[in-house]
Write a protein that holds these residues in place. Sequence first.
Motif, PDB file in Angstrom:
ATOM      1  N   TRP A  24      -0.262  -0.115   0.536  1.00  0.00           N
ATOM      2  CA  TRP A  24       0.161   0.814  -0.499  1.00  0.00           C
ATOM      3  C   TRP A  24       1.363   1.389  -0.162  1.00  0.00           C
ATOM      4  CZ3 TRP A  24      -1.125   1.685  -5.324  1.00  0.00           C
ATOM      5  CH2 TRP A  24      -0.956   2.883  -6.112  1.00  0.00           C
ATOM      6  N   ARG A  27       4.634  -0.273  -1.157  1.00  0.00           N
ATOM      7  CA  ARG A  27       4.804  -1.049  -2.342  1.00  0.00           C
ATOM      8  C   ARG A  27       5.992  -0.672  -3.191  1.00  0.00           C
ATOM      9  NH1 ARG A  27       2.280   3.938  -2.604  1.00  0.00           N
ATOM     10  NH2 ARG A  27       2.714   5.219  -4.281  1.00  0.00           N
ATOM     11  N   ALA A  78      -0.074  -5.659  -4.234  1.00  0.00           N
ATOM     12  CA  ALA A  78       0.190  -4.156  -4.544  1.00  0.00           C
ATOM     13  C   ALA A  78      -0.212  -4.046  -6.077  1.00  0.00           C
ATOM     14  CB  ALA A  78       1.626  -3.921  -4.365  1.00  0.00           C
ATOM     15  N   LEU A  81      -3.515  -3.255  -6.458  1.00  0.00           N
ATOM     16  CA  LEU A  81      -3.865  -1.995  -6.090  1.00  0.00           C
ATOM     17  C   LEU A  81      -3.256  -0.806  -7.114  1.00  0.00           C
ATOM     18  CD1 LEU A  81      -2.938  -2.005  -2.294  1.00  0.00           C
ATOM     19  CD2 LEU A  81      -5.276  -2.068  -3.182  1.00  0.00           C
ATOM     20  N   TYR A  82      -2.523  -1.097  -7.836  1.00  0.00           N
ATOM     21  CA  TYR A  82      -1.972  -0.328  -8.794  1.00  0.00           C
ATOM     22  C   TYR A  82      -3.191  -0.109 -10.007  1.00  0.00           C
ATOM     23  CZ  TYR A  82       2.748   0.511  -8.025  1.00  0.00           C
ATOM     24  OH  TYR A  82       3.956   0.927  -7.081  1.00  0.00           O
ATOM     25  N   ASN A  85      -6.052   1.725  -8.409  1.00  0.00           N
ATOM     26  CA  ASN A  85      -5.662   3.072  -8.434  1.00  0.00           C
ATOM     27  C   ASN A  85      -5.860   3.724  -9.889  1.00  0.00           C
ATOM     28  OD1 ASN A  85      -4.258   5.483  -7.660  1.00  0.00           O
ATOM     29  ND2 ASN A  85      -2.565   5.148  -8.854  1.00  0.00           N
TER      30      ASN A  85
END
Length: 96
Positions: A24, A27, A78, A81-82, A85
């Motif tokens: 993160w 990123r 990443a 991970l977005y 999120n």
Amino acid sequence: MAPEQAVEGVLDLLGRRWALRLVWELRRSTRSFSELRERTGISPSVLSARLGELVDAEIRERDGARRYRLSGRGRELARILYDLNRWAQQGRTGRA
């Protein structure tokens, strides 16, 4: 390698403390060891170990200026991970 074994290996790596946090942090830009340490509060020994594990998994690489960045595989992670999120933010606001 069987698909189950592949995902188990990824879960083992990414389930280690700080591994996903480092992805993160990397990123958007490259960062130095000291920047990563300052942003995360991770001990130098654990940071070094996690960065090494992320290199072994081809998620992270180091540029000529001794700064760390995500590899192509790391950038793919990443993006996941977005999405995570976004999912987490929706849960906090009560939206589905």
